[in-house]
Design a protein around this motif. Sequence first.
Motif, PDB file in Angstrom:
ATOM      1  N   VAL A 211       0.825  -1.214   0.000  1.00  0.00           N
ATOM      2  CA  VAL A 211       0.000   0.000   0.000  1.00  0.00           C
ATOM      3  C   VAL A 211       0.858   1.263   0.000  1.00  0.00           C
ATOM      4  O   VAL A 211       0.404   2.347   0.380  1.00  0.00           O
ATOM      5  CB  VAL A 211      -0.984   0.014   1.195  1.00  0.00           C
ATOM      6  N   GLN A 260      -4.336   4.286  -0.068  1.00  0.00           N
ATOM      7  CA  GLN A 260      -3.784   2.942   0.117  1.00  0.00           C
ATOM      8  C   GLN A 260      -4.587   1.898  -0.649  1.00  0.00           C
ATOM      9  O   GLN A 260      -4.015   0.957  -1.225  1.00  0.00           O
ATOM     10  CB  GLN A 260      -3.714   2.605   1.604  1.00  0.00           C
ATOM     11  N   THR A 263      -3.607   2.101  -4.256  1.00  0.00           N
ATOM     12  CA  THR A 263      -2.278   1.512  -4.430  1.00  0.00           C
ATOM     13  C   THR A 263      -2.371  -0.007  -4.497  1.00  0.00           C
ATOM     14  O   THR A 263      -1.756  -0.652  -5.353  1.00  0.00           O
ATOM     15  CB  THR A 263      -1.354   1.929  -3.281  1.00  0.00           C
ATOM     16  N   ALA A 264      -3.165  -0.598  -3.591  1.00  0.00           N
ATOM     17  CA  ALA A 264      -3.305  -2.051  -3.561  1.00  0.00           C
ATOM     18  C   ALA A 264      -3.954  -2.574  -4.838  1.00  0.00           C
ATOM     19  O   ALA A 264      -3.529  -3.594  -5.398  1.00  0.00           O
ATOM     20  CB  ALA A 264      -4.120  -2.469  -2.338  1.00  0.00           C
TER      21      ALA A 264
END
Length: 330
Positions: A211, A260, A263-264
Amino acid sequence: MTTDTFRFEVPSIEQTAEAALSPFWAAALRHGHLTTTVPRELVHRAAVAEVMLTDWERLGDTHFAMTAQWPRGHSFFTPVDGGHHDPLIAAETIRQAGALLAHAEFGVPFGHQFLMEELTLTVCPEELGIGRAPAALDLDVTCKEVRKRGERLTGMRYETTVLREGRPAAAGRISFSVIAPAVYRRLRPERVFGAGHRPIALTAPLAPQSVGRLSPADVVLSPTGDPNRWQLRVDTRHPVLFDHQVDHVPGMVLLEAARQAATAVLGGSSILPLGLECEFTKYAELDLPCLIDALRLPKAAPGDPETVLVTGHQDGEPVFRTTVTTAPSD
């Protein structure tokens, strides 16, 4: 909606911003221009280290100039790709601008609640580079749709351009409402004011590298076993995300959860957000699980930036909705 609240820990809780600031600014005028942060109370921070704004000036009834500084290194707003200031530090700087103006220029007493309803942010990556000194910034702030009941401010929308050496580095828009303490108490569940009010148990973090984080302490998502779905990880001991005591999850925690989650979904170790469009529709409670879902949206054309829709739900009801537009990591 998400509230932004600050309470003094000294007897002067009912002081106005003008009264609290007069001795300091009088001294500054006597000794010439002094570079320092604005009082932390004005921007709803407990730690002086988390104050980004350094000065402000009224240019008109609803037009203001401000200055700010971003450090080369920060404990939470860490460099992206090793060379860019974190775009979320721009969001925090713009958030602080609204709190300052509400107290210092529109007379909102300390102890009133700020309910953020909308936040948008765009950044210019070429102006986010980390240099050999902290980034010195100029902010141009225009307040629009200023709402009052009598002489009391009840809310507004404001637009901010962040300039670095005269060039636009970021731009943002925030709308918020202001609620008096007695009204706020009627709006919130009685349990949040009780001595037994506790956040849910701290859950295990995702792997930080998945993340875009270096430390597990900075991860705000926990696995659920479902792809692209996580539980919000609420660590009220975090010194930046929970800078002071609150009875709900702060908006900046939800923004970080959106970053996050994006991002994942994109499968990279780090992303550089180019833009955020956020709506806050309900308080995120500390004592209930909040589920975060992310959906990678199709591109209109090859080579376009990636876009991820992130939503949060609690007890089956929407809490927030954020669209994250990103640039690929170098």
